[in-house]
Design an enzyme around this catalytic site. Structure first.
Site, mmCIF file in Angstrom:
data_model
loop_
_atom_site.group_PDB
_atom_site.id
_atom_site.type_symbol
_atom_site.label_atom_id
_atom_site.label_comp_id
_atom_site.label_asym_id
_atom_site.label_seq_id
_atom_site.Cartn_x
_atom_site.Cartn_y
_atom_site.Cartn_z
ATOM 1 N N ASP A 1 3.025 1.745 -2.497
ATOM 2 C CA ASP A 1 1.762 2.114 -2.658
ATOM 3 C C ASP A 1 0.906 1.470 -3.682
ATOM 4 O O ASP A 1 1.684 1.537 -4.728
ATOM 5 C CB ASP A 1 1.469 3.570 -2.531
ATOM 6 C CG ASP A 1 0.081 4.103 -2.117
ATOM 7 O OD1 ASP A 1 -0.225 4.598 -1.136
ATOM 8 O OD2 ASP A 1 -0.881 3.784 -3.096
ATOM 9 N N ILE A 2 -0.155 0.968 -3.674
ATOM 10 C CA ILE A 2 -0.888 0.408 -4.680
ATOM 11 C C ILE A 2 -1.276 1.495 -6.083
ATOM 12 O O ILE A 2 -1.472 1.116 -7.147
ATOM 13 C CB ILE A 2 -1.872 -0.631 -4.433
ATOM 14 C CG1 ILE A 2 -2.377 -1.466 -5.364
ATOM 15 C CG2 ILE A 2 -3.173 0.281 -4.221
ATOM 16 C CD1 ILE A 2 -3.422 -2.591 -4.722
ATOM 17 N N ASN B 1 -1.620 11.220 6.918
ATOM 18 C CA ASN B 1 -3.147 11.749 6.930
ATOM 19 C C ASN B 1 -3.499 10.902 8.253
ATOM 20 O O ASN B 1 -3.647 9.933 8.619
ATOM 21 C CB ASN B 1 -3.846 11.121 5.873
ATOM 22 C CG ASN B 1 -3.295 11.665 4.469
ATOM 23 O OD1 ASN B 1 -2.795 12.870 4.329
ATOM 24 N ND2 ASN B 1 -3.324 10.974 3.424
ATOM 25 N N GLY C 1 -8.159 12.645 4.117
ATOM 26 C CA GLY C 1 -7.833 11.562 3.241
ATOM 27 C C GLY C 1 -7.289 10.341 3.629
ATOM 28 O O GLY C 1 -6.936 9.373 2.979
ATOM 29 N N GLN C 2 -7.360 10.219 5.066
ATOM 30 C CA GLN C 2 -6.952 8.804 5.630
ATOM 31 C C GLN C 2 -8.092 7.916 5.200
ATOM 32 O O GLN C 2 -9.590 8.201 5.591
ATOM 33 C CB GLN C 2 -6.867 9.055 7.292
ATOM 34 C CG GLN C 2 -6.403 7.650 7.855
ATOM 35 C CD GLN C 2 -5.805 7.715 9.114
ATOM 36 O OE1 GLN C 2 -6.335 8.477 9.862
ATOM 37 N NE2 GLN C 2 -5.495 6.718 9.625
ATOM 38 N N SER C 3 -7.614 6.846 4.673
ATOM 39 C CA SER C 3 -8.526 5.803 4.165
ATOM 40 C C SER C 3 -8.270 4.624 4.884
ATOM 41 O O SER C 3 -8.912 3.326 4.828
ATOM 42 C CB SER C 3 -8.814 5.648 2.468
ATOM 43 O OG SER C 3 -7.289 5.389 2.226
ATOM 44 N N HIS D 1 0.247 5.020 8.975
ATOM 45 C CA HIS D 1 1.373 4.730 7.959
ATOM 46 C C HIS D 1 1.726 6.053 7.456
ATOM 47 O O HIS D 1 0.982 7.026 7.393
ATOM 48 C CB HIS D 1 0.561 4.042 6.682
ATOM 49 C CG HIS D 1 -0.839 4.699 6.470
ATOM 50 N ND1 HIS D 1 -1.963 4.367 6.911
ATOM 51 C CD2 HIS D 1 -1.072 5.296 5.255
ATOM 52 C CE1 HIS D 1 -2.882 4.991 6.110
ATOM 53 N NE2 HIS D 1 -2.275 5.805 5.227
ATOM 54 N N HIS E 1 3.347 7.902 4.214
ATOM 55 C CA HIS E 1 3.866 7.986 3.092
ATOM 56 C C HIS E 1 4.865 8.698 2.745
ATOM 57 O O HIS E 1 5.431 9.685 3.287
ATOM 58 C CB HIS E 1 2.630 8.862 2.434
ATOM 59 C CG HIS E 1 1.276 8.408 2.446
ATOM 60 N ND1 HIS E 1 0.601 7.659 1.152
ATOM 61 C CD2 HIS E 1 0.150 8.375 3.293
ATOM 62 C CE1 HIS E 1 -0.807 7.624 1.571
ATOM 63 N NE2 HIS E 1 -0.931 7.784 2.703
HETATM 64 P P1 5GP Z 1 -4.392 6.966 3.221
HETATM 65 O O1 5GP Z 1 -5.485 7.417 2.186
HETATM 66 O O2 5GP Z 1 -5.179 6.073 4.448
HETATM 67 O O3 5GP Z 1 -3.386 8.217 3.811
HETATM 68 O O4 5GP Z 1 -3.422 5.937 2.575
HETATM 69 C C1 5GP Z 1 -3.758 4.897 2.273
HETATM 70 C C2 5GP Z 1 -2.955 4.252 1.055
HETATM 71 O O5 5GP Z 1 -3.133 2.829 0.916
HETATM 72 C C3 5GP Z 1 -3.384 4.850 -0.343
HETATM 73 O O6 5GP Z 1 -2.395 5.681 -0.843
HETATM 74 C C4 5GP Z 1 -3.968 3.810 -1.300
HETATM 75 O O7 5GP Z 1 -3.228 3.746 -2.479
HETATM 76 C C5 5GP Z 1 -2.944 2.557 -0.493
HETATM 77 N N1 5GP Z 1 -3.670 1.293 -0.599
HETATM 78 C C6 5GP Z 1 -4.706 1.088 -0.479
HETATM 79 N N2 5GP Z 1 -5.078 -0.301 -0.392
HETATM 80 C C7 5GP Z 1 -3.908 -1.080 -0.655
HETATM 81 C C8 5GP Z 1 -3.293 -2.256 -0.910
HETATM 82 O O8 5GP Z 1 -4.049 -3.223 -0.841
HETATM 83 N N3 5GP Z 1 -2.168 -2.433 -1.158
HETATM 84 C C9 5GP Z 1 -1.276 -1.480 -1.129
HETATM 85 N N4 5GP Z 1 0.221 -1.681 -1.172
HETATM 86 N N5 5GP Z 1 -1.518 -0.069 -0.908
HETATM 87 C C10 5GP Z 1 -2.819 0.077 -0.563
#
Ligand code: 5GP
Ligand code: ZN
Length: 112
Positions: A31-32, A85, A91-93, A98, A100
């Protein structure tokens, strides 16, 4: 592949990622914005928006679970937290399903 999907971009290689695992159906990458010493995202190569859509495809859902187990095994994780999420409110973005996988520090319950 879904146009404009960040994680489809990682699957096809147009978006760089620090891959830690891959097989025919899934990939995993760091994760970034890591929230633990180990914070890996495990995704199916095929685009499903979230866990609910993935669950409509039992073989794909099972395969993703196996990929999560394989990632834990390859990273030597005995204890880890897995989070899906589902929906922006929690918090799904990124709307490509995916998991975590978080490990390497004590974790509290309930999560924030
Ligand atoms: P969500 O918020 O949808 O559950 O998780 C999305 C995750 O993707 C976040 O933890 C965010 O840090 C990660 N993320 C967003 N953009 C990137 C990217 O360009 N590369 C990587 N490796 N992770 C990313
Ligand atoms: Zn996608």
């Amino acid at each position: 592949m879904v146009e404009g999907c960040l994680f489809c971009g990682i699957v096809e290689g147009s978006v760089p990622a620090d891959k830690v695992y891959e097989d025919a159906d899934a990939i995993a990458f760091t994760d970034i914005n890591p929230q633990a010493p180990t914070h890996v995202l495990v995704i199916p190569r095929t685009h499903y928006v979230d866990l609910v859509e993935l669950a409509e495809h039992p073989t794909a859902a099972s395969t993703l679970a196996q990929a999560i187990a394989a990632v834990a095994r390859e990273l030597g994780l005995s204890d880890f937290r897995t989070v899906f999420n589902t929906g922006a409110e929690v918090g799904q973005s990124v709307f490509h399903v995916h998991a975590h996988v978080l490990a390497g520090r004590p974790m509290t319950w309930p999560p924030g």
